[in-house]
Design a protein around this motif. Structure first.
Motif, PDB file in Angstrom:
ATOM      1  N   PRO A  19       0.832  -1.206   0.000  1.00  0.00           N
ATOM      2  CA  PRO A  19       0.000   0.000   0.000  1.00  0.00           C
ATOM      3  C   PRO A  19       0.861   1.249   0.000  1.00  0.00           C
ATOM      4  O   PRO A  19       1.952   1.281   0.570  1.00  0.00           O
ATOM      5  N   ALA A  20       0.403   2.302  -0.626  1.00  0.00           N
ATOM      6  CA  ALA A  20       1.146   3.551  -0.711  1.00  0.00           C
ATOM      7  C   ALA A  20       1.067   4.332   0.589  1.00  0.00           C
ATOM      8  O   ALA A  20       1.967   5.077   0.916  1.00  0.00           O
ATOM      9  N   THR A  21      -0.018   4.153   1.335  1.00  0.00           N
ATOM     10  CA  THR A  21      -0.149   4.861   2.606  1.00  0.00           C
ATOM     11  C   THR A  21       0.287   3.935   3.735  1.00  0.00           C
ATOM     12  O   THR A  21       0.072   2.722   3.677  1.00  0.00           O
ATOM     13  N   PRO A  22       0.891   4.489   4.751  1.00  0.00           N
ATOM     14  CA  PRO A  22       1.334   3.637   5.852  1.00  0.00           C
ATOM     15  C   PRO A  22       0.143   3.067   6.624  1.00  0.00           C
ATOM     16  O   PRO A  22      -0.906   3.691   6.721  1.00  0.00           O
ATOM     17  N   ALA A  23       0.315   1.884   7.139  1.00  0.00           N
ATOM     18  CA  ALA A  23      -0.734   1.221   7.907  1.00  0.00           C
ATOM     19  C   ALA A  23      -0.900   1.926   9.246  1.00  0.00           C
ATOM     20  O   ALA A  23       0.053   2.501   9.774  1.00  0.00           O
ATOM     21  N   PRO A  24      -2.102   1.925   9.816  1.00  0.00           N
ATOM     22  CA  PRO A  24      -2.280   2.569  11.129  1.00  0.00           C
ATOM     23  C   PRO A  24      -1.419   1.868  12.176  1.00  0.00           C
ATOM     24  O   PRO A  24      -1.201   0.666  12.114  1.00  0.00           O
ATOM     25  N   ALA A  25      -0.956   2.662  13.116  1.00  0.00           N
ATOM     26  CA  ALA A  25      -0.057   2.134  14.147  1.00  0.00           C
ATOM     27  C   ALA A  25      -0.800   1.147  15.038  1.00  0.00           C
ATOM     28  O   ALA A  25      -1.928   1.391  15.440  1.00  0.00           O
ATOM     29  N   GLN A  26      -0.168   0.041  15.326  1.00  0.00           N
ATOM     30  CA  GLN A  26      -0.732  -0.971  16.205  1.00  0.00           C
ATOM     31  C   GLN A  26      -0.539  -0.499  17.653  1.00  0.00           C
ATOM     32  O   GLN A  26       0.497   0.059  17.989  1.00  0.00           O
ATOM     33  N   PRO A  27      -1.517  -0.710  18.534  1.00  0.00           N
ATOM     34  CA  PRO A  27      -1.304  -0.333  19.939  1.00  0.00           C
ATOM     35  C   PRO A  27      -0.212  -1.210  20.537  1.00  0.00           C
ATOM     36  O   PRO A  27      -0.104  -2.390  20.233  1.00  0.00           O
ATOM     37  N   GLN A  28       0.608  -0.584  21.375  1.00  0.00           N
ATOM     38  CA  GLN A  28       1.694  -1.332  22.000  1.00  0.00           C
ATOM     39  C   GLN A  28       1.146  -2.237  23.084  1.00  0.00           C
ATOM     40  O   GLN A  28       0.198  -1.890  23.784  1.00  0.00           O
ATOM     41  N   GLN A  29       1.737  -3.399  23.205  1.00  0.00           N
ATOM     42  CA  GLN A  29       1.330  -4.348  24.223  1.00  0.00           C
ATOM     43  C   GLN A  29       2.308  -4.291  25.387  1.00  0.00           C
ATOM     44  O   GLN A  29       3.497  -4.087  25.191  1.00  0.00           O
ATOM     45  N   VAL A  30       1.794  -4.459  26.572  1.00  0.00           N
ATOM     46  CA  VAL A  30       2.622  -4.485  27.775  1.00  0.00           C
ATOM     47  C   VAL A  30       2.786  -5.934  28.191  1.00  0.00           C
ATOM     48  O   VAL A  30       1.808  -6.657  28.348  1.00  0.00           O
ATOM     49  N   ILE A  31       4.012  -6.348  28.339  1.00  0.00           N
ATOM     50  CA  ILE A  31       4.308  -7.714  28.750  1.00  0.00           C
ATOM     51  C   ILE A  31       4.803  -7.660  30.185  1.00  0.00           C
ATOM     52  O   ILE A  31       5.760  -6.962  30.497  1.00  0.00           O
ATOM     53  N   VAL A  32       4.143  -8.386  31.064  1.00  0.00           N
ATOM     54  CA  VAL A  32       4.541  -8.433  32.471  1.00  0.00           C
ATOM     55  C   VAL A  32       5.290  -9.744  32.690  1.00  0.00           C
ATOM     56  O   VAL A  32       4.747 -10.822  32.490  1.00  0.00           O
ATOM     57  N   LEU A  33       6.534  -9.618  33.080  1.00  0.00           N
ATOM     58  CA  LEU A  33       7.358 -10.795  33.336  1.00  0.00           C
ATOM     59  C   LEU A  33       7.202 -11.235  34.784  1.00  0.00           C
ATOM     60  O   LEU A  33       6.969 -10.408  35.671  1.00  0.00           O
ATOM     61  N   PRO A  34       7.328 -12.516  35.055  1.00  0.00           N
ATOM     62  CA  PRO A  34       7.214 -12.976  36.448  1.00  0.00           C
ATOM     63  C   PRO A  34       8.396 -12.474  37.271  1.00  0.00           C
ATOM     64  O   PRO A  34       9.494 -12.285  36.758  1.00  0.00           O
ATOM     65  N   GLU A  35       8.131 -12.239  38.543  1.00  0.00           N
ATOM     66  CA  GLU A  35       9.188 -11.782  39.435  1.00  0.00           C
ATOM     67  C   GLU A  35      10.069 -12.950  39.834  1.00  0.00           C
ATOM     68  O   GLU A  35       9.609 -14.075  39.944  1.00  0.00           O
ATOM     69  N   LYS A  36      11.334 -12.647  40.036  1.00  0.00           N
ATOM     70  CA  LYS A  36      12.261 -13.675  40.488  1.00  0.00           C
ATOM     71  C   LYS A  36      12.373 -13.569  42.006  1.00  0.00           C
ATOM     72  O   LYS A  36      12.665 -12.512  42.546  1.00  0.00           O
ATOM     73  N   VAL A  37      12.123 -14.655  42.678  1.00  0.00           N
ATOM     74  CA  VAL A  37      12.182 -14.678  44.133  1.00  0.00           C
ATOM     75  C   VAL A  37      13.559 -15.190  44.543  1.00  0.00           C
ATOM     76  O   VAL A  37      13.999 -16.241  44.101  1.00  0.00           O
ATOM     77  N   ILE A  38      14.225 -14.401  45.357  1.00  0.00           N
ATOM     78  CA  ILE A  38      15.536 -14.797  45.868  1.00  0.00           C
ATOM     79  C   ILE A  38      15.359 -15.177  47.325  1.00  0.00           C
ATOM     80  O   ILE A  38      14.919 -14.366  48.135  1.00  0.00           O
ATOM     81  N   GLN A  39      15.673 -16.411  47.642  1.00  0.00           N
ATOM     82  CA  GLN A  39      15.470 -16.892  48.996  1.00  0.00           C
ATOM     83  C   GLN A  39      16.790 -16.823  49.755  1.00  0.00           C
ATOM     84  O   GLN A  39      17.835 -17.253  49.267  1.00  0.00           O
ATOM     85  N   THR A  40      16.736 -16.234  50.931  1.00  0.00           N
ATOM     86  CA  THR A  40      17.924 -16.157  51.774  1.00  0.00           C
ATOM     87  C   THR A  40      17.631 -16.874  53.076  1.00  0.00           C
ATOM     88  O   THR A  40      16.480 -17.060  53.459  1.00  0.00           O
ATOM     89  N   SER A  41      18.664 -17.254  53.761  1.00  0.00           N
ATOM     90  CA  SER A  41      18.489 -17.920  55.052  1.00  0.00           C
ATOM     91  C   SER A  41      19.167 -17.089  56.125  1.00  0.00           C
ATOM     92  O   SER A  41      20.343 -17.242  56.395  1.00  0.00           O
ATOM     93  N   VAL A  42      18.420 -16.161  56.696  1.00  0.00           N
ATOM     94  CA  VAL A  42      18.933 -15.300  57.750  1.00  0.00           C
ATOM     95  C   VAL A  42      18.174 -15.638  59.024  1.00  0.00           C
ATOM     96  O   VAL A  42      16.945 -15.699  59.035  1.00  0.00           O
ATOM     97  N   ASP A  43      18.909 -15.856  60.070  1.00  0.00           N
ATOM     98  CA  ASP A  43      18.308 -16.125  61.373  1.00  0.00           C
ATOM     99  C   ASP A  43      17.865 -14.790  61.961  1.00  0.00           C
ATOM    100  O   ASP A  43      18.687 -13.963  62.333  1.00  0.00           O
ATOM    101  N   LEU A  44      16.554 -14.567  62.007  1.00  0.00           N
ATOM    102  CA  LEU A  44      16.041 -13.277  62.449  1.00  0.00           C
ATOM    103  C   LEU A  44      16.182 -13.070  63.958  1.00  0.00           C
ATOM    104  O   LEU A  44      16.075 -11.948  64.433  1.00  0.00           O
TER     105      LEU A  44
END
Length: 104
Positions: A19-44
């Motif tokens: 097409p000679a005219t540009p295509a309409p812009a696609q809406p951006q998608q937000v990707i949420v990545l899972p959080e990384k859990v870091i486990q520590t062993s501290v005697d409270l």
């Protein structure tokens, strides 16, 4: 043969199926990545680290802190004030090492 750097540019028309005219812009998608859990062993109850590597790092940190406080004592005080500052720094260092080794 001409030098390619000095040759005139060639204009090429776009292919007929695009097409000679540009295509309409696609809406951006937000990707949420899972959080990384870091486990520590501290005697409270004691606040001390559990692993030998952590205990070693804490001892090194305590020794470095003692050296910094001693240098600060030397810069800021003279006579009795310097002696008291040095004694307090050593007492704090000894208390940290005692907590690390399990003594109170």
């Amino acid at each position: 043969m001409q030098d390619p750097r000095t040759m005139p540019a060639e204009v090429v028309a776009p292919p007929a199926d695009t097409p000679a005219t540009p295509a309409p812009a696609q809406p951006q998608q937000v990707i949420v990545l899972p959080e990384k859990v870091i486990q520590t062993s501290v005697d409270l109850t004691t606040g001390g680290p559990q692993s030998p590597q952590s205990a070693r790092d804490a001892r090194i940190e305590a020794t470095n802190a003692l050296a910094e406080v001693r240098a600060q004592c030397r810069r800021e005080g003279h006579g009795a004030a310097n002696s008291q500052c040095m004694r307090q720094a050593q007492a704090d260092h000894d208390a940290v090492l005692a907590r690390l080794s399990g003594r109170r």
